[in-house]
Scaffold this motif. Sequence first.
Motif, PDB file in Angstrom:
ATOM      1  N   UNK A  31       3.969  -2.013  -1.553  1.00 30.91           N
ATOM      2  CA  UNK A  31       3.483  -1.162  -2.644  1.00 30.91           C
ATOM      3  C   UNK A  31       2.042  -1.498  -3.002  1.00 30.91           C
ATOM      4  N   UNK A  32       1.704  -2.779  -2.969  1.00 28.59           N
ATOM      5  CA  UNK A  32       0.341  -3.184  -3.294  1.00 28.59           C
ATOM      6  C   UNK A  32      -0.658  -2.648  -2.276  1.00 28.59           C
ATOM      7  N   UNK A  33      -0.234  -2.541  -1.020  1.00 26.68           N
ATOM      8  CA  UNK A  33      -1.136  -2.066   0.031  1.00 26.68           C
ATOM      9  C   UNK A  33      -1.230  -0.547   0.084  1.00 26.68           C
ATOM     10  N   UNK A  34      -0.215   0.133  -0.396  1.00 27.49           N
ATOM     11  CA  UNK A  34      -0.166   1.592  -0.236  1.00 27.49           C
ATOM     12  C   UNK A  34      -0.308   2.364  -1.545  1.00 27.49           C
ATOM     13  N   UNK A  35       0.194   1.805  -2.647  1.00 29.13           N
ATOM     14  CA  UNK A  35       0.166   2.543  -3.923  1.00 29.13           C
ATOM     15  C   UNK A  35      -1.216   2.477  -4.543  1.00 29.13           C
ATOM     16  N   UNK A  36      -1.723   3.601  -5.063  1.00 29.09           N
ATOM     17  CA  UNK A  36      -3.058   3.606  -5.650  1.00 29.09           C
ATOM     18  C   UNK A  36      -3.111   2.996  -7.047  1.00 29.09           C
ATOM     19  N   UNK A  37      -1.950   2.841  -7.707  1.00 33.37           N
ATOM     20  CA  UNK A  37      -1.957   2.327  -9.072  1.00 33.37           C
ATOM     21  C   UNK A  37      -2.392   0.865  -9.093  1.00 33.37           C
ATOM     22  N   UNK A  38      -3.261   0.550 -10.054  1.00 35.51           N
ATOM     23  CA  UNK A  38      -3.709  -0.817 -10.210  1.00 35.51           C
ATOM     24  C   UNK A  38      -2.611  -1.667 -10.839  1.00 35.51           C
ATOM     25  N   UNK A  39      -2.476  -2.900 -10.339  1.00 35.39           N
ATOM     26  CA  UNK A  39      -1.504  -3.835 -10.884  1.00 35.39           C
ATOM     27  C   UNK A  39      -1.965  -5.247 -10.555  1.00 35.39           C
ATOM     28  N   UNK A  40      -1.317  -6.212 -11.206  1.00 36.37           N
ATOM     29  CA  UNK A  40      -1.653  -7.613 -10.937  1.00 36.37           C
ATOM     30  C   UNK A  40      -1.349  -7.962  -9.483  1.00 36.37           C
ATOM     31  N   UNK A  41      -0.221  -7.475  -8.996  1.00 34.93           N
ATOM     32  CA  UNK A  41       0.161  -7.774  -7.609  1.00 34.93           C
ATOM     33  C   UNK A  41      -0.821  -7.150  -6.617  1.00 34.93           C
ATOM     34  N   UNK A  42      -1.231  -5.905  -6.892  1.00 33.45           N
ATOM     35  CA  UNK A  42      -2.193  -5.237  -5.997  1.00 33.45           C
ATOM     36  C   UNK A  42      -3.517  -6.000  -5.976  1.00 33.45           C
ATOM     37  N   UNK A  43      -3.979  -6.440  -7.123  1.00 30.63           N
ATOM     38  CA  UNK A  43      -5.220  -7.207  -7.194  1.00 30.63           C
ATOM     39  C   UNK A  43      -5.084  -8.527  -6.450  1.00 30.63           C
ATOM     40  N   UNK A  44      -3.942  -9.194  -6.599  1.00 31.10           N
ATOM     41  CA  UNK A  44      -3.720 -10.473  -5.925  1.00 31.10           C
ATOM     42  C   UNK A  44      -3.742 -10.310  -4.412  1.00 31.10           C
ATOM     43  N   UNK A  45      -3.067  -9.264  -3.926  1.00 31.33           N
ATOM     44  CA  UNK A  45      -2.982  -9.055  -2.478  1.00 31.33           C
ATOM     45  C   UNK A  45      -4.329  -8.639  -1.904  1.00 31.33           C
ATOM     46  N   UNK A  46      -4.976  -7.643  -2.519  1.00 30.56           N
ATOM     47  CA  UNK A  46      -6.197  -7.074  -1.937  1.00 30.56           C
ATOM     48  C   UNK A  46      -7.424  -7.958  -2.132  1.00 30.56           C
ATOM     49  N   UNK A  47      -7.495  -8.669  -3.239  1.00 25.31           N
ATOM     50  CA  UNK A  47      -8.702  -9.448  -3.513  1.00 25.31           C
ATOM     51  C   UNK A  47      -8.609 -10.892  -3.065  1.00 25.31           C
TER      52      UNK A  47
END
Length: 323
Positions: A31-47
């Motif tokens: 979800x962090x790699x594919x979903x456009x919504x910002x989240x703590x998990x998405x930031x952790x994975x991508x950054x």
Amino acid sequence: MLGLLAVVLALLAVASLAVGSRALSLETIFNALTAPQESVERSLVLSSRLPRSLLAIFAGAGLGVAGLLAQSLTRNPLAEPGILGVNAGASLAIVSAVGFLGVSGFAGYVSFAFLGAVLTAALVYLIGRPRAGSADPVRLVLSGVAIGAIFTGLGTALSLVRPQAFDQLRAWTIGSLQGRDASIILPLAVLTILGIALAAACSRSLDGLALGEDAATALGINIHRTQILVLAAITILAASATAAVGAIGFIGLMAPHAARRLAGAGTGWIMAYTCLLAPMLLLVADVVGRIMLPGELQAGVVCAFIGAPLLIALARGKKAVAL
């Protein structure tokens, strides 16, 4: 076997995304790699975790192939990129840039590290280049060790004279994937692919050199040109990796030996296996470093823990002779 190793490398990359101070499920990572919504998990994975995984893959491949080339060029099974002084030259350039030019920012560090490594490799070749009628690689080894020792001493002295440079010297000496700027991934990938392509072009010549200088000459191999091209490939690979993640040792020692056990004697096949095994080792070291202590143990330290016993075993083994 190469396909199986590629699958294992992909699984280790996924583990690198999942494991850390905060464990993430596979669903969360997807979800962090594919979903456009910002989240703590998405930031952790991508950054943080994704850049670390990509850095481990490209820097690991570069260090591994550079180690293979160093061993083939010097015909010494204990050789690795640091033996030619490349790491010491990169570290000295960073310390000088920080201490005397006030360079700050990762882009500046990378530029000076690469410049220092290139100039060091050129100096090593000029001092240790073979005499007429001789192609003894021992001269290059002795030259690299001597220049590396001098530059290491100069870097330490400068870090004491200029205390603001000490932290940068320490960061590059230890080696780490933590806190690196994601903007360096693309340049690192381009340089790594370029260096590996140059190394692959020299693989047949290295197979001929393994038979000895006389046999290589009889086969029509230009020994001096091969040495220059191989040294250039080592410089590109080791310098870019060192500039990106620091002077991580033993990857260039361990991966080629593991690859030889799987691939046999052909340099081209050994190189292909090394391109997969070396990133696997660096990914494992990075993941282990995250969970070994309550804080985080740098990947360079974990590699030293793993590589030092291997170096002792190789040095004491019956096969610790010229390749």
